[in-house]
Design a protein around this motif. Structure first.
Motif, PDB file in Angstrom:
ATOM      1  N   ASP A  12       0.828  -1.213   0.000  1.00 10.07           N
ATOM      2  CA  ASP A  12       0.000   0.000   0.000  1.00 10.07           C
ATOM      3  C   ASP A  12       0.860   1.260   0.000  1.00 10.07           C
ATOM      4  O   ASP A  12       0.591   2.221   0.707  1.00 10.07           O
ATOM      5  CB  ASP A  12      -0.963  -0.001   1.186  1.00 10.07           C
ATOM      6  N   GLY A  13       1.958   1.207  -0.751  1.00 13.00           N
ATOM      7  CA  GLY A  13       2.833   2.362  -0.896  1.00 13.00           C
ATOM      8  C   GLY A  13       3.897   2.500   0.172  1.00 13.00           C
ATOM      9  O   GLY A  13       4.735   3.390   0.093  1.00 13.00           O
ATOM     10  N   VAL A  14       3.876   1.638   1.179  1.00  9.30           N
ATOM     11  CA  VAL A  14       4.868   1.685   2.254  1.00  9.30           C
ATOM     12  C   VAL A  14       5.964   0.667   1.953  1.00  9.30           C
ATOM     13  O   VAL A  14       5.677  -0.496   1.682  1.00  9.30           O
ATOM     14  CB  VAL A  14       4.217   1.365   3.616  1.00  9.30           C
ATOM     15  N   ALA A  27       4.636 -10.649   6.182  1.00  8.18           N
ATOM     16  CA  ALA A  27       5.133  -9.287   6.000  1.00  8.18           C
ATOM     17  C   ALA A  27       4.060  -8.270   6.375  1.00  8.18           C
ATOM     18  O   ALA A  27       4.332  -7.292   7.079  1.00  8.18           O
ATOM     19  CB  ALA A  27       5.585  -9.074   4.561  1.00  8.18           C
ATOM     20  N   LEU A  28       2.830  -8.501   5.933  1.00  6.12           N
ATOM     21  CA  LEU A  28       1.742  -7.573   6.241  1.00  6.12           C
ATOM     22  C   LEU A  28       1.393  -7.576   7.727  1.00  6.12           C
ATOM     23  O   LEU A  28       0.948  -6.559   8.259  1.00  6.12           O
ATOM     24  CB  LEU A  28       0.509  -7.909   5.403  1.00  6.12           C
ATOM     25  N   ALA A  29       1.590  -8.696   8.400  1.00  8.26           N
ATOM     26  CA  ALA A  29       1.301  -8.778   9.832  1.00  8.26           C
ATOM     27  C   ALA A  29       2.211  -7.862  10.644  1.00  8.26           C
ATOM     28  O   ALA A  29       1.859  -7.469  11.758  1.00  8.26           O
ATOM     29  CB  ALA A  29       1.438 -10.216  10.314  1.00  8.26           C
ATOM     30  N   GLN A  30       3.353  -7.491  10.086  1.00  7.27           N
ATOM     31  CA  GLN A  30       4.306  -6.628  10.781  1.00  7.27           C
ATOM     32  C   GLN A  30       3.918  -5.155  10.729  1.00  7.27           C
ATOM     33  O   GLN A  30       4.505  -4.329  11.425  1.00  7.27           O
ATOM     34  CB  GLN A  30       5.695  -6.788  10.157  1.00  7.27           C
ATOM     35  N   VAL A  31       2.935  -4.830   9.895  1.00  4.19           N
ATOM     36  CA  VAL A  31       2.536  -3.436   9.700  1.00  4.19           C
ATOM     37  C   VAL A  31       1.153  -3.218  10.317  1.00  4.19           C
ATOM     38  O   VAL A  31       0.178  -3.838   9.891  1.00  4.19           O
ATOM     39  CB  VAL A  31       2.475  -3.088   8.194  1.00  4.19           C
ATOM     40  N   PRO A  32       1.049  -2.371  11.352  1.00  8.01           N
ATOM     41  CA  PRO A  32      -0.265  -2.128  11.952  1.00  8.01           C
ATOM     42  C   PRO A  32      -1.240  -1.607  10.900  1.00  8.01           C
ATOM     43  O   PRO A  32      -0.829  -0.831  10.041  1.00  8.01           O
ATOM     44  CB  PRO A  32       0.013  -1.051  13.006  1.00  8.01           C
ATOM     45  N   GLN A  43     -15.106  -4.443   6.401  1.00  6.98           N
ATOM     46  CA  GLN A  43     -14.509  -5.030   7.595  1.00  6.98           C
ATOM     47  C   GLN A  43     -13.052  -5.428   7.334  1.00  6.98           C
ATOM     48  O   GLN A  43     -12.747  -5.984   6.288  1.00  6.98           O
ATOM     49  CB  GLN A  43     -15.297  -6.267   8.031  1.00  6.98           C
ATOM     50  N   PRO A  44     -12.148  -5.183   8.304  1.00 10.04           N
ATOM     51  CA  PRO A  44     -10.753  -5.617   8.131  1.00 10.04           C
ATOM     52  C   PRO A  44     -10.668  -7.139   8.193  1.00 10.04           C
ATOM     53  O   PRO A  44     -11.373  -7.774   8.978  1.00 10.04           O
ATOM     54  CB  PRO A  44     -10.028  -4.976   9.305  1.00 10.04           C
TER      55      PRO A  44
END
Length: 88
Positions: A12-14, A27-32, A43-44
């Protein structure tokens, strides 16, 4: 000190730096907030089964809808968590 090789992906651009062999879901789990997508109702969502059965981890990777738990990060990968669409 870890000497494991790392690579960079964009979520998402990060820009994220992850160890080689890391799944996109990890990898995504590391980013709040640690989610992989937003459902069609807003819903998330995050991986539930971790083995590709539930499809809760589907994301867009380099333009294609894929399962984050079944996809290993590659250098420069572009991940977008904006999909609520089913995998083909």
């Amino acid at each position: 000190m870890s000497t494991a090789p790392t690579l960079q992906i964009h979520a998402d651009g990060v820009r994220l730096q992850v160890a080689a062999g890391t799944s996109v879901a990890a990898a995504l789990a590391q980013v709040p907030p640690g989610r992989t997508r937003t459902s069609t109702s807003g819903q998330p969502r995050a991986p539930l089964c971790g083995m590709g059965v539930c499809h809760e981890c589907r994301v867009r990777i380099d333009g294609r809808v894929r399962l984050a738990c079944q996809t290993v990060c590659t250098e420069g990968m572009q991940v977008h968590t904006d999909t609520g669409m089913p995998c083909p």
